[in-house]
Design a protein around this motif. Structure first.
Motif: not given
Length: 427
Positions: A278-282, A312-314, A341-352, A386-390
């Motif tokens: 397991v590469e990541s957990v979010t 979510v795990t990858t 699959v290395r990692c995930v981020v979630f879109h701030p709109n909550g949909k993706h 991968i990272a989403w701006g804070r």
């Protein structure tokens, strides 16, 4: 009246003759030859000319259609009022090409992290360095050197005053972002490579994960290890806290992830289902619960208000899995990637949700249906992070009333790769 000149007509007739002859249309060839009074031209320039022209026309038509579609979208955007344009970007999704491609590292990028206030980001690399960039301009700011082996992770605290890093050199380091990123503290205690270092909410503690099979909690003020946490049987690759700090989660080469109670560091749930490391957990942000509740049953409305409900795990088994963090129940598997699959981020709109993979792509997943809606060829080699701006920005005021203006996360995404490039994706 013909649109062609005499020379152009002659070239066309000779190309047609060549096409008819090459494809054994003997009757048509003889008739056309008699009508035009031309003899076959031995000149090689007419060989296959008609097919080449025809395929060129098809390619140009497709390009024209793509440009017309893009032009229409741009015209619509330009015609919008500032408020309309701002609201339309709430649902912005990354697309090629990247806004900036930042080169400078001499080896693979291992992690990217955004500053929570300014338009700055940090990248960690196997070249033993950390680099600071201005993501708005794509310009390099500075290099931080102190680690002696590959840097595994970097993370800013919630105010952007400090940066923590960790490395295969067994240490964590604290950098003062308000004082030219001076290295101010070393954290010693792990017995093997350190994979992850993250600030816990409140910024007074750091959690780390290591190849020594442990997680450790550290006091930021004095650099002391507060607690060593055991449970995994192999290298712990990743650790991350929930938004409210009540929980943290870890991912390991033992094919499991675990959810822990942050107060007493006891294991709350073991997530077992992946077939490989397991590469990541979010932790899934609260904003995404609504969309996910259309995909799987999550319980009553009160349950959907609490952070830390889902993770979510990858994995290297090429899948992404969704879990109930309190019970350890597996809820959904997302398949589509062709490599780790290395990692995930979630879109701030909550949909993706957006995932990064060794198949060199990012995939965009619609959370309400679980479908992959878009694949982006992101890098020339494995996409490692991968990272989403804070940072946040004020939304448009309503009738000039600033008190009704909403704060929202800025639309900017960063990826890093084994190709040694950091890419910024933005509108």
């Amino acid at each position: 009246m013909s649109l062609l000149s005499a020379r152009q007509k002659d070239d066309l007739h000779k190309a047609v003759l060549d096409y008819l002859h090459a494809n054994n249309f003997h009757k048509a060839y003889d008739a056309f030859k008699e009508e035009t009074g031309l003899n076959p031209d031995p000149n090689a320039q007419y060989t296959g000319l008609l097919e080449k022209k025809w395929t060129s026309v098809i390619r140009l038509q497709k390009k024209i259609l793509d440009l017309e579609t893009r032009n229409t979208a741009l015209q619509e955007e330009v015609s919008m009022t500032p408020a309309q344009r701002s609201s339309s970007q709430v649902d912005w999704l990354p697309r090629t090409p990247a806004k900036h491609v930042m080169a400078g590292h001499r080896s693979s990028i291992t992690r990217v992290a955004f500053h929570p206030v300014f338009s700055l980001m940090a990248s960690a690399s196997e070249d033993t360095s950390i680099k600071i960039w201005d993501w708005e301009t794509g310009e390099f700011e500075r290099t931080l050197k102190s680690h002696t082996k590959s840097v595994s992770d970097v993370d800013f605290d919630s105010k952007g005053n400090f940066l923590v890093s960790c490395s295969l050199d067994l240490t964590l380091k604290l950098w003062d972002a308000t004082n030219d990123y001076k290295m101010i503290r070393n954290f010693h205690g792990h017995d093997h490579s350190v994979s992850t270092a993250r600030f816990l909410p409140g910024d007074d503690r750091i959690i780390s994960a290591s190849r020594d099979k442990t997680l450790r909690l550290w006091d930021v003020a004095n650099g002391q290890c507060v607690k060593a946490i055991h449970g995994h049987s192999e290298w712990v690759r990743y650790a991350v806290p929930s938004d409210d700090g009540r929980l943290f989660a870890s991912a390991s080469d033992d094919h499991t992830a675990r959810v822990w109670n942050a107060q007493n560091a006891t294991s709350k749930a073991e997530l077992r289902g992946h077939e490989k490391n397991v590469e990541s957990v979010t932790f899934v942000p609260v904003a995404s619960y609504k969309a996910i509740s259309e995909l799987v049953e999550l319980g009553g409305p009160e349950r959907l208000k609490a952070p830390g409900l889902l993770v979510v795990t990858t994995s290297r088994d090429k899948t992404i899995m969704l879990w109930d963090a309190s019970t350890g129940q597996h809820l959904k598997t997302f398949t589509g990637h062709d490599d780790w699959v290395r990692c995930v981020v979630f879109h701030p709109n909550g949909k993706h949700m957006i995932s990064a993979s060794d198949d060199k792509t990012m995939k965009i997943w619609e959370l309400s249906s679980g479908r992959c809606t878009k694949t982006i060829d992101a890098h020339d080699h494995f996409v490692t992070c991968i990272a989403w701006g804070r940072a946040t920005t004020k939304g448009p005021t309503v009738n000039g009333a600033p008190e009704r203006a909403e704060e929202r996360r800025i639309n900017v995404l960063a990826t890093g790769s084994v190709d040694q490039m950091v890419k910024v994706w933005a509108p």
